[in-house]
Design an enzyme around this catalytic site. Structure first.
Site, PDB file in Angstrom:
ATOM      1  N   GLU A  90       0.827  -1.201   0.000  1.00 50.35           N
ATOM      2  CA  GLU A  90       0.000   0.000   0.000  1.00 50.35           C
ATOM      3  C   GLU A  90       0.862   1.252   0.000  1.00 50.35           C
ATOM      4  OE1 GLU A  90      -4.066  -1.419   2.217  1.00 50.35           O
ATOM      5  OE2 GLU A  90      -2.373  -0.953   3.484  1.00 50.35           O
ATOM      6  N   CYS A 117       3.266   8.748   0.493  1.00 51.28           N
ATOM      7  CA  CYS A 117       3.914   7.864   1.466  1.00 51.28           C
ATOM      8  C   CYS A 117       4.125   6.501   0.798  1.00 51.28           C
ATOM      9  CB  CYS A 117       3.018   7.747   2.696  1.00 51.28           C
ATOM     10  SG  CYS A 117       3.637   6.612   3.926  1.00 51.28           S
ATOM     11  N   CYS A 124       6.894  -6.368   7.226  1.00 51.01           N
ATOM     12  CA  CYS A 124       8.020  -5.806   7.988  1.00 51.01           C
ATOM     13  C   CYS A 124       8.387  -6.742   9.122  1.00 51.01           C
ATOM     14  CB  CYS A 124       7.673  -4.440   8.544  1.00 51.01           C
ATOM     15  SG  CYS A 124       9.108  -3.624   9.277  1.00 51.01           S
ATOM     16  N   CYS A 128       7.380  -3.466  15.394  1.00 55.26           N
ATOM     17  CA  CYS A 128       7.071  -2.423  16.379  1.00 55.26           C
ATOM     18  C   CYS A 128       5.673  -2.708  16.937  1.00 55.26           C
ATOM     19  CB  CYS A 128       7.109  -1.043  15.739  1.00 55.26           C
ATOM     20  SG  CYS A 128       8.715  -0.674  15.016  1.00 55.26           S
ATOM     21  N   CYS A 131       2.364  -0.995  15.384  1.00 48.48           N
ATOM     22  CA  CYS A 131       2.238  -0.905  13.927  1.00 48.48           C
ATOM     23  C   CYS A 131       1.571  -2.153  13.345  1.00 48.48           C
ATOM     24  CB  CYS A 131       3.623  -0.713  13.325  1.00 48.48           C
ATOM     25  SG  CYS A 131       3.625  -0.757  11.539  1.00 48.48           S
ATOM     26  N   CYS A 345      -0.685   6.529   9.869  1.00 48.07           N
ATOM     27  CA  CYS A 345       0.575   5.924  10.277  1.00 48.07           C
ATOM     28  C   CYS A 345       0.366   4.608  11.012  1.00 48.07           C
ATOM     29  CB  CYS A 345       1.282   6.855  11.238  1.00 48.07           C
ATOM     30  SG  CYS A 345       2.484   7.803  10.414  1.00 48.07           S
TER      31      CYS A 345
END
Ligand code: SF4
Length: 360
Positions: A90, A117, A124, A128, A131, A345
């Site tokens: 995305e 962005c 990933c 974190c 996230c 975010c």
């Protein structure tokens, strides 16, 4: 078929020399792909027809396929792409109106601008705690063409030209764990977006920071911090075990900052975890050892993906911001855009339908 999208003019010249031998043709093709957003050789009308046909037989322009577009009422739009191997990623188109203070460039508050962005990985591994992408787990590195292709596809869809947008590497993935392809993408994007309007955001991958520091034209650097001591930060960002704060800040102090520029520190505020005034004082003391500014990001909650983590109240966010400013560091609060489209975010997951989060 060879993809020309991620190639420099020199590499295009080498690739197409049999069908387009004149030296100026590579520059023309590069211009068509990047500045003029051509997705197909038939659009390259300044090339002879026979040359266009020969190019179409041996090459492709691998702009990622748009699978879905999710607009939010605030003008933000999330784009879901499918790549050649079926991986989904995305990217987000963000428009900030004149009435909205800009968080991408707090130096010029209130300016109207477009920001794209971009994702650098299809998932990933950094994990974190705040996230959604991190909850999905690792995905492969994107190629430079796949990274730049997100930008070009959005530019084509939204109809904006060169030098009209900022670029931030804050989408899916840790850009500095894919530093070679991100670096190539930065080179390709320089034709479109000045490095001064490009920001690479990292969770603090020290070798990647050192590699970027060696570039002649460096992008702006943003570092996701979210904890001002090793214990809090390790809880939220396990990468802190590999690159603890002392090592990270030693690398940041070596970053060759141009006059008047600052390093941005992003700090995701989570209720009861890192949002006290003592945390704010500690944060200010840590980052003011550098020319720094802080972006506070009140957590974008997700009951399914981030269970148990809560966004602090607006009053807590404002008190935290005030305490950091009181500690001598400029602050912007990113009241996130695109929440209604799950495009804010930490909300990107490369899926139309959520898949089950992996267990911690
Ligand atoms: S915040 Fe960035 S580095 Fe951390 S898990 Fe999410 S995508 Fe990865």
């Amino acid at each position: 078929m060879q993809d020309l999208l991620g190639l420099s003019p020199l590499d295009i010249a080498r690739a197409v020399r049999d069908v387009a031998p004149e030296p100026f043709r590579a520059a023309q093709i590069f211009q068509w792909i990047h500045a003029r957003r051509a997705a197909d050789f038939t659009e390259m009308t300044s090339l002879p027809k026979a040359m266009r046909e020969a190019l179409a037989e041996g090459f492709v322009i691998g702009v990622p396929k748009v699978i879905a577009r999710t607009p939010a009422p605030d003008g933000t739009e999330k784009f879901l792409f499918e790549l050649a191997d079926g991986a989904r990623i995305e990217a987000v188109y963000i428009v900030e109106s004149k009435k909205t203070p800009s968080w991408t460039d707090p130096e010029t508050p209130g300016a109207s601008r477009i920001t794209i962005c971009l994702s650098s990985q299809a998932g990933c591994a950094v994990d974190c705690a705040f996230c959604v992408t991190g909850r999905m787990g690792a995905g492969r590195n994107l190629t430079a063409g796949e990274i730049v292709g997100q930008y070009l596809a959005i530019a084509r869809a939204k109809g904006f030209g060169p030098h009209a947008a900022n670029v931030v590497f804050m989408g899916m993935g840790e850009p500095l764990l894919n530093v070679s392809q991100v670096t190539r993408a930065l080179d390709l994007l320089e034709e479109e977006v000045s490095p001064k309007r490009t920001t690479v955001s990292t969770a603090g991958v020290v070798p990647g920071i050192e590699s970027l520091a060696g570039r002649p034209h460096r992008p702006n650097l943003a570092v996701s911090l979210s904890g001002a001591d090793d214990s809090t930060r390790t809880k939220l960002m396990p990468i802190n075990r590999t690159y603890p704060l002392a090592e990270l800040f030693a690398a940041l102090k070596r970053w060759p900052l141009e006059r008047g520029r600052k390093i941005t520190f992003e700090y995701v505020l989570i209720e009861g975890v890192n949002d006290t005034s003592a945390d704010a004082v500690k944060l200010a003391a840590l980052v003011r050892t550098l020319p720094a500014k802080v972006n506070l990001i009140p957590l974008n909650e997700s009951k399914e993906w981030l269970p148990g983590l809560k966004r602090p109240s607006d009053a807590t966010v404002n008190a935290f911001a005030k305490a950091v400013v009181g500690g001598g560091v400029p602050v912007t609060v990113r009241w996130s855009k695109g929440l209604q489209a799950d495009a804010a975010c930490g909300q990107l997951k490369g899926r139309e339908e959520p898949r089950r989060p992996r267990s911690r």
